[in-house]
Design an enzyme around this catalytic site. Structure first.
Site, mmCIF file in Angstrom:
data_model
loop_
_atom_site.group_PDB
_atom_site.id
_atom_site.type_symbol
_atom_site.label_atom_id
_atom_site.label_comp_id
_atom_site.label_asym_id
_atom_site.label_seq_id
_atom_site.Cartn_x
_atom_site.Cartn_y
_atom_site.Cartn_z
ATOM 1 N N ASP A 3 40.412 -28.350 30.003
ATOM 2 C CA ASP A 3 41.278 -27.832 28.942
ATOM 3 C C ASP A 3 42.692 -28.327 29.212
ATOM 4 O OD1 ASP A 3 42.236 -26.248 26.782
ATOM 5 O OD2 ASP A 3 42.812 -24.672 28.168
ATOM 6 N N SER A 4 43.526 -28.188 28.201
ATOM 7 C CA SER A 4 44.930 -28.540 28.353
ATOM 8 C C SER A 4 45.607 -27.657 29.407
ATOM 9 C CB SER A 4 45.642 -28.350 27.019
ATOM 10 O OG SER A 4 45.409 -27.043 26.535
ATOM 11 N N CYS A 28 38.488 -26.942 24.966
ATOM 12 C CA CYS A 28 39.791 -26.942 24.309
ATOM 13 C C CYS A 28 39.551 -27.357 22.856
ATOM 14 C CB CYS A 28 40.696 -27.963 24.999
ATOM 15 S SG CYS A 28 42.293 -28.214 24.186
ATOM 16 N N GLU A 47 50.923 -16.941 26.439
ATOM 17 C CA GLU A 47 51.272 -17.436 27.788
ATOM 18 C C GLU A 47 52.360 -16.579 28.425
ATOM 19 O OE1 GLU A 47 51.375 -21.501 28.713
ATOM 20 O OE2 GLU A 47 49.224 -21.418 28.313
ATOM 21 N N CYS A 70 40.954 -21.526 18.908
ATOM 22 C CA CYS A 70 41.847 -21.911 20.000
ATOM 23 C C CYS A 70 41.456 -21.065 21.209
ATOM 24 C CB CYS A 70 43.304 -21.637 19.618
ATOM 25 S SG CYS A 70 44.452 -21.909 20.985
ATOM 26 N N HIS A 98 43.100 -19.818 23.580
ATOM 27 C CA HIS A 98 43.962 -18.692 23.953
ATOM 28 C C HIS A 98 43.710 -17.443 23.105
ATOM 29 C CE1 HIS A 98 46.237 -21.667 26.122
ATOM 30 N NE2 HIS A 98 47.196 -20.820 26.453
HETATM 31 N N1 DGL Z 1 43.597 -25.195 24.603
HETATM 32 C C1 DGL Z 1 44.278 -25.377 23.348
HETATM 33 C C2 DGL Z 1 43.281 -25.190 22.208
HETATM 34 O O1 DGL Z 1 42.229 -24.608 22.360
HETATM 35 C C3 DGL Z 1 45.427 -24.423 23.190
HETATM 36 C C4 DGL Z 1 46.601 -24.738 24.084
HETATM 37 C C5 DGL Z 1 47.257 -26.049 23.743
HETATM 38 O O2 DGL Z 1 47.924 -26.181 22.708
HETATM 39 O O3 DGL Z 1 47.101 -26.958 24.560
HETATM 40 O O4 DGL Z 1 43.559 -25.616 21.110
#
Ligand code: DGL
Length: 280
Positions: free
Chosen positions: A19-20, A82, A161, A193, A195
């Site tokens: 993931d990011s 992600c 966050e 997403c 999060h």
């Molecule tokens: N992990 C990203 C997503 O699911 C969210 C966080 C980001 O913008 O990197 O879209």
């Protein structure tokens, strides 16, 4: 580094997830619950999060580097945990040959919506995910009778966050993006997403009663378990799967955030440098 842990019947090689940042830990949590025998290696690109506001080219470049890093561990399957990567980068990367099956979270989310039997859908996601139209296309391709609305919610990730998941600020941000859902309620809201599951309690209070809220984490874990069975890649039953978490930067507030996403303190966190991923 590649783990040679394949017996005739079972395949104990690890599953790679990336993931990011730390949001993908919501997917790891669901995978560990559904597949406790499996070893999991997670890469969170905490040095470069967020991906959600970046161009498709940049997201694809980062995703390729993340995947190449995981490949070194001899993984038997990989999941882009992600939504932004799944929407913007996977369509290109999936066409290429890999020595392991690779999936994302979009199709898992779509399957969850179809399984709900509801037709009027609202998808929430980052700017990149919503601009790509990936969810809308996949949902309508699966069932053209669906009525799909997509809403970008760029303030959600930074607020989550910060550890703020309810209260007046959250309510105001919901009003900013989601007031339209109060006027014209959907039957199901898909959290597109990683999060957003942390907003689930606040969202269920905000949205009209009876609105079903789905996220792709549990659906991705289901998809992965089917895939492992179909391909004969399951780990030996009864073994205790291990989790290892690699992060490209141990940012301030990391522990607090990781705990919130994972909801359990198991596994080992290993710091790496961004260069270890970029130069893979
Ligand atoms: N992990 C990203 C997503 O699911 C969210 C966080 C980001 O913008 O990197 O879209």
């Amino acid at each position: 580094m590649p783990a040679k842990r394949r017996t005739k019947e079972y395949d104990n090689r690890p599953i790679g997830l990336f993931d990011s940042g730390l949001g993908g830990l919501t997917v790891v949590r669901a995978v560990r619950e559904a597949l406790p025998d499996e070893d999991v290696i997670y890469l969170g690109d905490t040095a470069r999060v967020p991906y959600g506001n970046r161009s498709p080219e940049t997201v694809e470049l980062f995703a390729r580097q993340d995947l190449a890093f995981l490949e070194k561990f001899g993984i038997k399957a990989a999941v882009a945990a992600c939504n932004t990567v799944s929407a913007l980068a996977l369509p290109n990367i999936l066409h290429e040959k890999h020595s392991f099956p690779l999936g994302g979270v979009i199709l898992a989310g779509v399957e969850a919506v179809l399984a709900s039997g509801r037709r009027k859908v609202a998808v929430l996601g980052t700017r990149g995910t919503i601009a790509s139209g990936a969810y809308e296309h996949a949902l309508l391709a699966a069932d053209p009778r669906l009525i799909v609305r997509s809403i970008a919610c760029p303030l959600f990730v930074p607020v989550i966050e910060e550890g703020v998941t309810n209260g007046a600020i959250v309510h105001e941000i919901f009003d900013l993006y989601l007031a339209q859902l109060l006027r014209d309620p959907p039957e199901v809201v898909l959290l597109g997403c990683t999060h957003y599951p942390l907003f689930r309690p606040a969202l269920s209070q905000y949205l009209p009663k009876g609105t079903l809220i789905l996220d792709s984490a549990a659906a991705a874990a289901d998809y992965l378990s089917r895939l492992l069975k179909e391909k004969g890649l399951c780990a030996e039953p009864g073994r205790n799967g291990r989790a290892q978490y690699y992060v490209t930067d141990r940012t301030p507030g990391f522990e607090r955030l990781a705990r919130r996403f994972l909801d359990a303190g198991d596994g080992e966190v290993i710091d790496i440098h961004l260069a270890d991923v970029v130069n893979t």
